[in-house]
Design a protein around this motif. Structure first.
Motif, PDB file in Angstrom:
ATOM      1  N   TYR A 133       0.829  -1.205   0.000  1.00 21.27           N
ATOM      2  CA  TYR A 133       0.000   0.000   0.000  1.00 21.27           C
ATOM      3  C   TYR A 133       0.866   1.258   0.000  1.00 21.27           C
ATOM      4  N   GLY A 134       1.859   1.292   0.864  1.00 20.02           N
ATOM      5  CA  GLY A 134       2.740   2.462   0.950  1.00 20.02           C
ATOM      6  C   GLY A 134       3.454   2.741  -0.356  1.00 20.02           C
ATOM      7  N   GLN A 135       3.858   1.687  -1.034  1.00 24.23           N
ATOM      8  CA  GLN A 135       4.527   1.872  -2.319  1.00 24.23           C
ATOM      9  C   GLN A 135       3.556   2.410  -3.371  1.00 24.23           C
ATOM     10  N   CYS A 136       2.347   1.871  -3.400  1.00 26.57           N
ATOM     11  CA  CYS A 136       1.340   2.368  -4.352  1.00 26.57           C
ATOM     12  C   CYS A 136       1.017   3.830  -4.059  1.00 26.57           C
ATOM     13  N   ALA A 137       0.800   4.141  -2.802  1.00 28.70           N
ATOM     14  CA  ALA A 137       0.471   5.517  -2.417  1.00 28.70           C
ATOM     15  C   ALA A 137       1.607   6.470  -2.802  1.00 28.70           C
ATOM     16  N   ALA A 138       2.848   6.036  -2.661  1.00 31.19           N
ATOM     17  CA  ALA A 138       3.992   6.887  -3.024  1.00 31.19           C
ATOM     18  C   ALA A 138       3.994   7.179  -4.524  1.00 31.19           C
ATOM     19  N   HIS A 139       3.700   6.180  -5.355  1.00 36.89           N
ATOM     20  CA  HIS A 139       3.621   6.409  -6.804  1.00 36.89           C
ATOM     21  C   HIS A 139       2.530   7.427  -7.128  1.00 36.89           C
TER      22      HIS A 139
ATOM     23  N   LEU B 109       0.649  13.455  -8.380  1.00 39.41           N
ATOM     24  CA  LEU B 109      -0.569  14.209  -8.049  1.00 39.41           C
ATOM     25  C   LEU B 109      -0.936  15.291  -9.066  1.00 39.41           C
ATOM     26  N   PRO B 110       0.009  16.060  -9.596  1.00 34.76           N
ATOM     27  CA  PRO B 110      -0.402  17.073 -10.579  1.00 34.76           C
ATOM     28  C   PRO B 110      -1.098  16.449 -11.795  1.00 34.76           C
ATOM     29  N   SER B 111      -0.564  15.354 -12.303  1.00 37.22           N
ATOM     30  CA  SER B 111      -1.191  14.677 -13.447  1.00 37.22           C
ATOM     31  C   SER B 111      -2.536  14.091 -13.052  1.00 37.22           C
ATOM     32  N   LEU B 112      -2.588  13.537 -11.863  1.00 37.08           N
ATOM     33  CA  LEU B 112      -3.834  12.946 -11.385  1.00 37.08           C
ATOM     34  C   LEU B 112      -4.921  14.004 -11.285  1.00 37.08           C
TER      35      LEU B 112
END
Length: 159
Positions: free
Chosen positions: A119-125, A130-133
């Motif tokens: 989870y932590g690795q996914c959240a870090a990606h 975030l700007p693109s998201l």
């Protein structure tokens, strides 16, 4: 003499940054959520990067399954964020991409402390992109905007 070595996949629809992200992972060394080596996910991710919405949904059972993250999840998430950062995909592709990111963040961690857990690795990606998201949210009230809002809430970043 013929060689049976597989040539790297290419596509004019897949930006170089996405192709590099897919290629940088040793998929065969990771056990997939389906129990096999995760090498077969590379083709699914290429299909997703080419804009096939069904390919994103096909990651269920492999990167996440039965509400739990599986070992390939961080690498898959890295590729998905590369797709997101490469530019705005068409609406159906964007919605499938955001749905998949939301599913990854809504799944349970594997409970390991290795490298911050899955989870932590996914959240870090996702945090890194975030700007693109946020740019992919589209119009307020749209499906894409709802998915982005859900992702931001799961990351405790909503307004």
């Amino acid at each position: 003499m013929r060689t049976t070595e597989k040539q790297p996949r290419t596509s004019p629809l897949v930006p170089d940054a996405v192709a590099r992200e897919i290629a940088r992972h040793d998929w065969e060394s990771v056990t997939c959520g389906c129990g096999r080596p995760a090498g077969h996910l590379a083709d699914t991710l290429w299909d997703a990067a080419e804009g096939h919405p069904a390919a994103f949904h096909a990651l269920e059972g492999h990167a996440f399954h039965a509400g739990r993250l599986r070992a390939p999840a961080p690498a898959v998430c890295g590729v998905l964020m590369a797709v997101c950062s490469a530019g705005p995909p068409r609406q159906s592709t964007r919605e499938a991409l955001l749905w998949t990111l939301l599913r990854l963040l809504g799944a349970e961690d594997d409970g390991s402390s290795h490298e911050a857990g899955l989870y932590g690795q996914c959240a870090a990606h996702i945090r890194a992109g975030l700007p693109s998201l946020r740019a992919s949210a589209g119009a307020p009230g749209s499906v894409s905007a709802a998915y982005v809002e859900g992702i931001l809430r799961l990351l405790d970043l909503s307004d």
